[in-house]
Design a protein around this motif. Structure first.
Motif, short mmCIF file in Angstrom:
data_model
loop_
_atom_site.label_atom_id
_atom_site.label_comp_id
_atom_site.label_asym_id
_atom_site.label_seq_id
_atom_site.Cartn_x
_atom_site.Cartn_y
_atom_site.Cartn_z
N UNK A 89 -2.61 -2.21 5.77
CA UNK A 89 -1.20 -2.80 5.40
C UNK A 89 -0.29 -3.11 6.57
N UNK A 90 -0.48 -2.08 7.59
CA UNK A 90 0.45 -2.45 8.74
C UNK A 90 0.09 -3.77 9.46
N UNK A 91 -1.32 -3.74 9.75
CA UNK A 91 -1.71 -5.18 10.39
C UNK A 91 -1.33 -6.48 9.74
N UNK A 92 -1.30 -6.25 8.22
CA UNK A 92 -1.07 -7.49 7.48
C UNK A 92 0.37 -7.64 7.37
N UNK A 93 1.30 -6.73 7.61
CA UNK A 93 2.78 -6.53 7.27
C UNK A 93 2.93 -6.66 5.80
N UNK A 94 2.22 -5.70 5.10
CA UNK A 94 2.30 -5.47 3.62
C UNK A 94 3.07 -4.35 3.50
N UNK A 95 4.08 -4.48 2.52
CA UNK A 95 4.84 -3.14 2.07
C UNK A 95 4.08 -2.02 1.41
N UNK A 96 3.79 -1.00 2.09
CA UNK A 96 2.88 -0.40 1.44
C UNK A 96 3.35 0.42 0.10
N UNK A 97 2.27 0.32 -0.77
CA UNK A 97 2.92 1.12 -2.28
C UNK A 97 3.29 2.63 -1.94
N UNK A 98 4.10 3.22 -2.89
CA UNK A 98 4.59 4.50 -2.79
C UNK A 98 3.37 5.26 -3.39
N UNK A 99 2.94 6.26 -2.77
CA UNK A 99 1.86 7.53 -3.24
C UNK A 99 2.51 8.27 -4.33
N UNK A 100 2.09 8.29 -5.46
CA UNK A 100 2.51 9.09 -6.59
C UNK A 100 1.79 10.63 -6.44
N UNK A 101 2.81 11.40 -6.03
CA UNK A 101 2.17 12.70 -5.87
C UNK A 101 2.84 13.84 -6.89
N UNK A 102 3.66 13.29 -7.92
CA UNK A 102 3.90 14.23 -8.93
C UNK A 102 3.42 13.60 -10.20
N UNK A 103 2.15 13.51 -10.51
CA UNK A 103 1.55 12.71 -11.37
C UNK A 103 1.85 13.42 -12.92
N UNK A 104 1.93 14.54 -13.12
CA UNK A 104 2.17 14.89 -14.36
C UNK A 104 3.63 14.58 -14.93
N UNK A 105 4.66 14.95 -14.05
CA UNK A 105 5.96 14.51 -14.48
C UNK A 105 6.12 13.09 -14.73
N UNK A 106 5.20 12.09 -14.15
CA UNK A 106 5.30 10.70 -14.40
C UNK A 106 4.79 10.52 -15.85
N UNK A 107 3.46 11.26 -15.95
CA UNK A 107 2.87 11.16 -17.09
C UNK A 107 3.85 11.54 -18.53
N UNK A 108 4.27 12.75 -18.24
CA UNK A 108 5.30 13.29 -19.50
C UNK A 108 6.09 12.54 -19.81
N UNK A 109 6.61 11.51 -19.08
CA UNK A 109 7.53 10.66 -19.46
C UNK A 109 7.05 9.59 -20.36
N UNK A 110 5.64 9.51 -20.35
CA UNK A 110 4.81 8.30 -21.16
C UNK A 110 4.21 8.90 -22.47
N UNK A 111 4.36 10.08 -22.70
CA UNK A 111 3.86 10.88 -23.77
C UNK A 111 4.95 10.36 -25.04
N UNK A 112 4.52 9.88 -26.07
CA UNK A 112 5.42 9.48 -27.38
C UNK A 112 6.20 10.87 -27.74
N UNK A 113 7.70 10.60 -28.01
CA UNK A 113 8.16 11.69 -28.68
C UNK A 113 7.65 12.53 -29.74
N UNK A 114 7.37 11.71 -30.58
CA UNK A 114 6.48 12.37 -31.83
C UNK A 114 5.47 13.24 -31.49
N UNK A 115 4.90 12.81 -30.30
CA UNK A 115 3.79 13.66 -29.91
C UNK A 115 4.26 15.05 -29.56
#
Length: 695
Positions: A103-129
């Protein structure tokens, strides 16, 4: 390179180890049994090939599965003279480093590494569930995250998840279609926010190598000699990346043990090592079978436990281990009335096993699940024995337990009412494990362990409260592990114990439903459970003490228990060893004992009154009748002490057969009709003593 010569690198290696170090064949697969010195051989091979000019150490890539293992490899290579020239790391770490450079060699903006996966997934779980699963809200996202990780490790896309998860007998807490829906939303949201997770790193790096020839050439020039440790734990995604790194070359050496393949539930696929020759034609396979860790007696038991495991692949398999250490005590099996008695008994056994001028850390207590260690920890601390958890967080650090404690804190009213409400939520209205099976899933088992502690707390506090319970817990189950760096007995699960070893090991809770675990149903799952028990046994160097409880409490529900079926093989081996069998060839000795028993069959038939209306003991000789009378008296006393009818202990025919055949070992006694594994364990020593006295 340093000044370490070739002969020094080969010094102290046995014939198989030396062959693995100097082999000129690529690809090379080294099947290294437990305690056979696999890390030593792997690092010596790298150093030997670098010293003799066969490889450039600056072009070596050594892959492991943990940062700790990578650090150990690097340190050993440094000692062997390779300084810091060899790259060693996990699949994810190496892929991430390569991607960042690209990414550095190609001047590509690096994506951000998701290191709090569980919190991210919890926001995607339907409320009814989450409402429908209110008592599992904080762990629901964790369970779904685990399913997503399993799918991505096996390169399964969201559209295929439900079908493939069903075929693999996955049992998440919600239906498979719901998991697939959350998985799909997870992938979409990551792309929208320019995020990547750790599994994406492997996929992206493999994709770039596959689609960019110039990049592939650069990567393959950088890494020309590939070594992989613990190859039985490779998953499909990692294997795909490994093939991209390798390209059309064959400079690959892998080390692993099919008998220690215990992570299929997490996505690992042992077929890559079991069928190595199918994936890499023309390879060489070398076996390391000499064990430098355990006594011959422990290895005899471990080999026997593993023997019934079904064939794992079409390629060559690693046979039983060979002992190189001196003889040690024969492993023993102890039955306890219930789990509290087992915990107290293990604490006594730990104290008894501590020899003068030895440390507490020379012993470990291993259990199949984290929840099983709770009572053991309490008993050890009550006995003044320092202990610590290895490789896992304490019960109070588990997310499902934290959620349960928060629900208690939010509850209105008395602590007892709140505890019962939580129990109703967790048990889902069921009456409890009346069939003796433990809770389904480790998370529920951990919450039920907390419920058990809650009922224990009610018995000691006249004015119970949630605050009081939390304070009591901190003194009873110390999740902060104050003895972590000091001298303490190690507590660990079977999985967490892999790669570790102790002079004395206590294996606890060896019951049906734990060993094997109750959710293991398929042939493959049961084979993995047997290998897991084998891994736990081979952690012991000198002594192995095995135990199980005839009753166990889950939450507030007591349940009768049965011994693990794997203990049958243990009893056979231990009985043969007690009868003087050679640990290397105990099976032949057992066959001789069985032949001798069969030769006494006519006497046994007479004792049973076969074909006549005679009482069972009517045809015994004088010595047999005297022994029969002694057995009757023993049975009466035993039945009285247990408050059961005499025939429940053993019936007359069984006693008469014992009096006729006079078995001299538990192995011979196990062949008597009416003596099953439970009764052999419960009554065997007393019966053998009566027979010996009669003689």
């Amino acid at each position: 390179m340093g000044d370490l010569g070739v002969e020094a690198l080969l010094d102290g290696l046995n014939a198989s180890q030396r062959a693995a170090v100097v082999s000129e064949t690529n690809p090379l697969c080294i099947l290294a049994g437990a305690g056979s010195g696999k890390t030593r051989v792997l690092t010596r091979r790298i150093a030997y090939r670098a010293t003799t000019g066969r490889i450039d150490p600056r072009r070596v890539l050594t892959l492991t599965f943990t940062r700790k293992a990578a650090g150990e490899l690097t340190n050993r290579l440094r000692i062997l003279g390779l300084r810091d020239s060899v790259a060693a790391g996990t699949f994810h770490a190496v892929a991430y480093a390569q991607l960042r450079t690209r990414w550095d060699e190609r001047n590509v903006r690096a994506p951000q590494l998701l290191d709090h996966k569980v919190g991210f997934v919890s926001g995607l779980v339907p409320r009814a569930l989450t409402v429908a699963n209110r008592h599992k809200t904080s762990t629901l996202a964790l369970d779904i995250t685990n399913e997503i990780e399993w799918a991505k490790a096996r390169t399964i896309i969201p559209a295929s998840y439900a079908r493939d998860a069903s075929a693999a007998h996955r049992t998440p807490p919600v239906d498979l279609d719901t998991v697939a829906s959350v998985y799909e939303r997870y992938e979409v949201e990551k792309r929208k926010r320019r995020l990547v997770d750790f599994d994406d790193l492997l996929r992206l790096h493999a994709r770039d190598i596959e689609t960019d020839a110039a990049y592939a050439a650069a990567v393959r020039w950088r890494f020309q000699h590939l070594f992989v440790d613990e190859f039985q734990d490779v998953n499909p995604q990692q294997h795909a990346l490994l093939r991209r790194w390798l390209g059309d070359r064959d400079d690959l050496c892998v080390v692993g043990d099919p008998n220690q393949a215990i992570y299929a539930w997490n996505g690992a696929d042992a077929r890559y090592i079991n069928e190595f020759g199918d994936h890499f034609p023309g390879c060489e396979v070398i076996e390391l079978r000499d064990n430098y860790r355990s006594s011959p007696q422990i290895l005899a038991v471990a080999n026997a436990v593993l023997a019934p495991s079904p064939r794992r692949g079409r390629g060559p398999e690693l046979d039983g281990l060979r002992a190189t250490r001196p003889d040690g005590p024969i492993p023993d099996i102890r039955e306890y009335a219930d789990d509290e008695a087992e915990a107290a008994g293990v604490a006594r056994a730990v104290r008894d096993a501590r020899a003068p001028r030895t440390s507490w850390s020379s012993q470990a207590v291993l259990a199949r699940t984290n929840a099983q260690t709770v009572l053991i920890e309490r008993a050890l601390r009550s006995a003044g024995i320092p202990c610590r958890l290895r490789g896992t967080s304490g019960l109070l650090d588990q997310p499902e337990v934290k959620a349960a404690l928060r629900s208690l804190e939010r509850a209105d009213g008395a602590f007892l009412v709140a505890l019962r409400d939580l129990e109703d939520d967790v048990l889902g209205g069921r009456d409890g494990p009346t069939d003796g099976a433990p809770p389904t899933g480790e998370r529920q088992a951990n919450v039920e362990a907390l419920l058990r502690l809650g009922h224990d707390y009610l018995a000691v506090d006249a004015a119970p409260s949630t605050a009081g319970f939390v304070g009591w817990l901190s003194d009873t189950v110390r999740s902060d592990q104050p003895d972590h760096g000091g001298d303490a007995v190690d507590l660990a699960t079977f999985h967490a114990a892999k790669g570790l070893e102790w002079p004395v090991v206590h294996l606890v809770g060896l019951e049906q439903g734990f060993v094997p675990i109750n959710h293991a149903k398929t042939r493959g799952e049961l084979a993995e459970e047997r290998r897991l028990f084998y891994v736990a046994l081979t952690r012991a160097e000198r002594e192995a003490h095995l135990s199980w409880a005839a009753a166990r409490t889950f939450g507030s529900k007591p349940a009768r228990r049965s011994p693990s079926p794997y203990l049958d093989a243990v009893r056979q081996v231990c009985g043969a060893l007690a009868g003087g069998a050679d640990p290397v060839d105990w099976a032949a000795s057992l066959a001789e004992q069985r032949a001798a028993l069969r030769a006494q069959k006519p006497a046994a038939q007479k004792a049973r009154g076969a074909g006549t209306g005679d009482p069972p003991a009517s045809r015994l000789d004088e010595q047999g009748r005297q022994l029969y009378d002694e057995l009757l008296r023993w049975r009466a006393n035993t039945a009285r002490a247990s408050a059961v009818a005499a025939f429940v202990v053993l019936d007359n025919k069984t006693l008469a057969t014992i009096a006729a055949t006079r078995p001299s070992s538990e192995a011979a006694l196990s062949l008597v009709p009416g003596i099953g594994p439970v009764k052999l364990n419960r009554y065997g020593p007393a019966i053998i003593e009566l027979v010996a006295n009669a003689r």
